[in-house]
Design a protein around this motif. Structure first.
Motif, PDB file in Angstrom:
ATOM      1  N   GLU A 103      10.243 -59.132  87.545  1.00  0.00           N
ATOM      2  CA  GLU A 103       9.921 -60.523  87.886  1.00  0.00           C
ATOM      3  C   GLU A 103      11.130 -61.428  87.635  1.00  0.00           C
ATOM      4  OE1 GLU A 103       6.557 -61.430  85.510  1.00  0.00           O
ATOM      5  OE2 GLU A 103       5.093 -60.508  86.886  1.00  0.00           O
ATOM      6  N   SER A 146       3.241 -50.866  89.877  1.00  0.00           N
ATOM      7  CA  SER A 146       3.711 -52.236  90.065  1.00  0.00           C
ATOM      8  C   SER A 146       5.101 -52.255  90.698  1.00  0.00           C
ATOM      9  CB  SER A 146       3.727 -52.971  88.726  1.00  0.00           C
ATOM     10  OG  SER A 146       4.215 -54.282  88.877  1.00  0.00           O
ATOM     11  N   LEU A 147       5.960 -51.333  90.230  1.00  0.00           N
ATOM     12  CA  LEU A 147       7.305 -51.255  90.821  1.00  0.00           C
ATOM     13  C   LEU A 147       7.256 -50.803  92.275  1.00  0.00           C
ATOM     14  CD1 LEU A 147       9.409 -49.755  87.897  1.00  0.00           C
ATOM     15  CD2 LEU A 147       9.659 -52.004  88.946  1.00  0.00           C
ATOM     16  N   GLU A 148       6.352 -49.916  92.606  1.00  0.00           N
ATOM     17  CA  GLU A 148       6.222 -49.477  94.003  1.00  0.00           C
ATOM     18  C   GLU A 148       5.812 -50.648  94.907  1.00  0.00           C
ATOM     19  OE1 GLU A 148       3.486 -46.248  93.832  1.00  0.00           O
ATOM     20  OE2 GLU A 148       5.020 -44.765  93.257  1.00  0.00           O
ATOM     21  N   VAL A 149       4.920 -51.499  94.394  1.00  0.00           N
ATOM     22  CA  VAL A 149       4.532 -52.694  95.159  1.00  0.00           C
ATOM     23  C   VAL A 149       5.729 -53.625  95.318  1.00  0.00           C
ATOM     24  CG1 VAL A 149       3.086 -54.761  95.144  1.00  0.00           C
ATOM     25  CG2 VAL A 149       2.116 -52.552  94.469  1.00  0.00           C
ATOM     26  N   GLN A 150       6.479 -53.820  94.234  1.00  0.00           N
ATOM     27  CA  GLN A 150       7.661 -54.673  94.293  1.00  0.00           C
ATOM     28  C   GLN A 150       8.679 -54.134  95.284  1.00  0.00           C
ATOM     29  OE1 GLN A 150       8.286 -57.492  92.843  1.00  0.00           O
ATOM     30  NE2 GLN A 150       6.713 -57.721  91.280  1.00  0.00           N
ATOM     31  N   SER A 163       0.549 -47.716  85.483  1.00  0.00           N
ATOM     32  CA  SER A 163       0.424 -49.030  86.111  1.00  0.00           C
ATOM     33  C   SER A 163       1.790 -49.689  86.313  1.00  0.00           C
ATOM     34  CB  SER A 163      -0.465 -49.938  85.258  1.00  0.00           C
ATOM     35  OG  SER A 163       0.087 -50.098  83.953  1.00  0.00           O
ATOM     36  N   GLU A 164       2.738 -49.414  85.398  1.00  0.00           N
ATOM     37  CA  GLU A 164       4.080 -49.977  85.539  1.00  0.00           C
ATOM     38  C   GLU A 164       4.785 -49.385  86.757  1.00  0.00           C
ATOM     39  OE1 GLU A 164       5.261 -52.360  83.829  1.00  0.00           O
ATOM     40  OE2 GLU A 164       3.883 -52.491  82.153  1.00  0.00           O
ATOM     41  N   THR A 178       7.881 -55.470  79.343  1.00  0.00           N
ATOM     42  CA  THR A 178       7.593 -54.399  80.303  1.00  0.00           C
ATOM     43  C   THR A 178       8.571 -54.458  81.463  1.00  0.00           C
ATOM     44  OG1 THR A 178       6.075 -55.783  81.572  1.00  0.00           O
ATOM     45  CG2 THR A 178       5.142 -54.533  79.724  1.00  0.00           C
ATOM     46  N   THR A 231       7.697 -54.607  84.472  1.00  0.00           N
ATOM     47  CA  THR A 231       7.202 -55.610  85.416  1.00  0.00           C
ATOM     48  C   THR A 231       7.804 -56.974  85.123  1.00  0.00           C
ATOM     49  OG1 THR A 231       5.123 -54.400  85.646  1.00  0.00           O
ATOM     50  CG2 THR A 231       5.155 -56.707  86.357  1.00  0.00           C
ATOM     51  N   ARG A 232       7.864 -57.324  83.853  1.00  0.00           N
ATOM     52  CA  ARG A 232       8.462 -58.616  83.480  1.00  0.00           C
ATOM     53  C   ARG A 232       9.937 -58.635  83.831  1.00  0.00           C
ATOM     54  NH1 ARG A 232      10.283 -62.566  83.554  1.00  0.00           N
ATOM     55  NH2 ARG A 232      10.572 -64.233  82.000  1.00  0.00           N
TER      56      ARG A 232
END
Length: 444
Positions: free
Chosen positions: A410, A204-208, A200-201, A404, A406-407
């Protein structure tokens, strides 16, 4: 993992060097001062206004022509067997002979008359005077309109110039964001393959990364749009090279009080041009009303009459006189021309009032925009410091596995957005300052 602040600085420096090298190779680096000079020399609207000034000067010359004598040369030919006309032509030719023929049947007589006539308008109800004054005001109004256009042009060039700089700076930030997310994504994939990171991490990075690339594309397009606008203002073709020099411009000062700026705006060229148009309409109304008064002209003509074109001083003659005319009834044309002039005066007065109200509102809005932008610059500066510190702390926590990825991303995105807001606020202040100068006519 690289230090975030160092990577961001390196990216900005590399981008700046790349743009500078490209600009130098193109040989078309424009500072703001050079861009303004180019706009004043190459913008077609200024050339159009200059042509209108020359047109107004020509109209003034045409109006002043009525104050000079009018001289004409003419040649006429007549043939008549009418006894009265034939007798008059024979007398004018100085060849009357009482013993020659029957005066009641003179036969056909030819008469050639070359002559020069000069006339001078003595009085035309003041119309020549008022139309001459209107033409003089027309030249002044055209020159003021050119100053007003110059005022708008310099503001637009300044705004477009800073707009492109803002777009370039925003593009640098977006490139840095793309590279930062891409770097983290590569490392996260390695950690995922090693089994130390959740899928999932990585997702999430691919979306970012997709969002960062989308922002970079929009920022690059914003540069092209800003440059196209600037080329149009400078009078350059779409295919001509154009690069702007990146220079640190000082922030404008806090704007003066509204009443002080409003007092400066009273000499605004648009206001003065609108008032000149009112005065022109007043003169034209006076000229139209002058049609009710009589007209007086003086004239003198010199010529000779003969059976052929041979000139002889023995047959020359001079005629001089004065004519006075008064229109008793013109089919209501005079009244309608006066009505038209009256309505044109009302329209000019309302246009002047509209211009005054618009400038007052523009001045008030521009002052508020500048004050707002300067406040945003201060707030954005504080936000950048906070975002940098937050990213530093999150980076340390991420390195030891407390937070994480993701944080961490962000925090990087928040830092980039803070820098972007700071850039936009700074250039918004510079553009607002240019708009304020236009509002009170400082660019003239």
């Amino acid at each position: 993992m690289h230090t975030t602040g160092t990577r961001f600085a390196v990216l900005l420096m590399a981008s700046s060097l790349g743009l500078t090298a490209h600009a130098e190779s193109a040989g078309s680096v424009y500072t703001l001062e050079r861009a303004i000079d180019q706009a004043l020399a190459g913008n077609p609207e200024l050339s159009i206004l200059q042509a209108r000034i020359e047109q107004a000067n020509a109209q003034l010359g045409e109006a002043l022509a009525s104050f000079y004598p009018q001289v004409k040369a003419s040649l006429s030919y007549q043939h008549s067997d009418n006894p009265a006309q034939a007798f008059a032509m024979i007398i004018a030719q100085r060849r009357l002979d009482f013993n020659s023929g029957d005066f009641n049947h003179p036969g056909g007589v030819d008469n050639y008359r070359p002559q020069v006539t000069a006339s001078y308008s003595l009085f035309r109800g003041g119309r020549d005077y008022y139309l001459g004054k209107a033409a003089e005001l027309g030249v002044e109004a055209s020159e003021l309109e050119k100053s007003a256009l110059r005022n708008h042009l310099l503001n637009n060039v300044t705004a477009a110039y800073y707009g492109e700089l803002a777009a370039v700076a925003a593009h640098k930030v977006s490139i840095g964001a793309v590279d930062a997310v891409d770097s983290e994504l590569r490392q996260s994939r390695l950690r995922y393959e090693a089994g130390t990171l959740l899928k999932s991490e990585v997702l999430s990075l691919e979306v970012q990364l997709a969002e960062a690339k989308d922002a970079e594309i929009q920022a690059a397009n914003a540069i092209e749009l800003a440059q196209n606008m600037l080329k149009t203002l400078l009078g350059l073709g779409a295919g001509e090279p154009l690069s702007i020099a990146e220079a640190e411009a000082a922030l404008p000062a806090t704007p003066a009080a509204y009443d002080e700026l409003l007092n400066q705006a009273r000499t605004h060229p648009e206001l003065q041009a609108a008032q000149k148009r009112v005065e022109i309409a007043e003169r034209q109304l006076s000229a139209a009303q002058g049609a009710h008064l009589p007209r007086a002209d003086a004239y003198v003509s010199y010529g000779s009459d003969s059976r052929d074109l041979a000139f002889s001083a023995n047959r020359d003659n001079v005629t001089a006189g004065v004519t006075v005319e008064l229109d008793l009834f013109s089919g209501f044309a005079t009244q309608e021309r006066i009505k038209k002039a009256e309505h044109e005066l009302i329209a000019a007065q309302e246009a002047a009032r509209q211009t005054r109200l618009r400038i007052e509102n523009e001045l008030h809005s521009a002052r508020l925009k500048l004050s707002e932008a300067l406040n945003r610059v201060q707030v954005a500066g504080v936000a950048v410091l906070a975002a940098e510190e937050a990213l530093r702390q999150v980076s340390e926590q991420y390195q030891v596995g407390v937070v994480t990825v993701t944080r961490y991303i962000e925090a990087e995105v928040a830092r980039d957005k803070a820098h972007t807001r700071q850039i936009n606020a700074r250039y918004d202040a510079l553009r607002a300052d240019a708009e304020l100068k236009q509002a009170y006519g400082a660019w003239q």
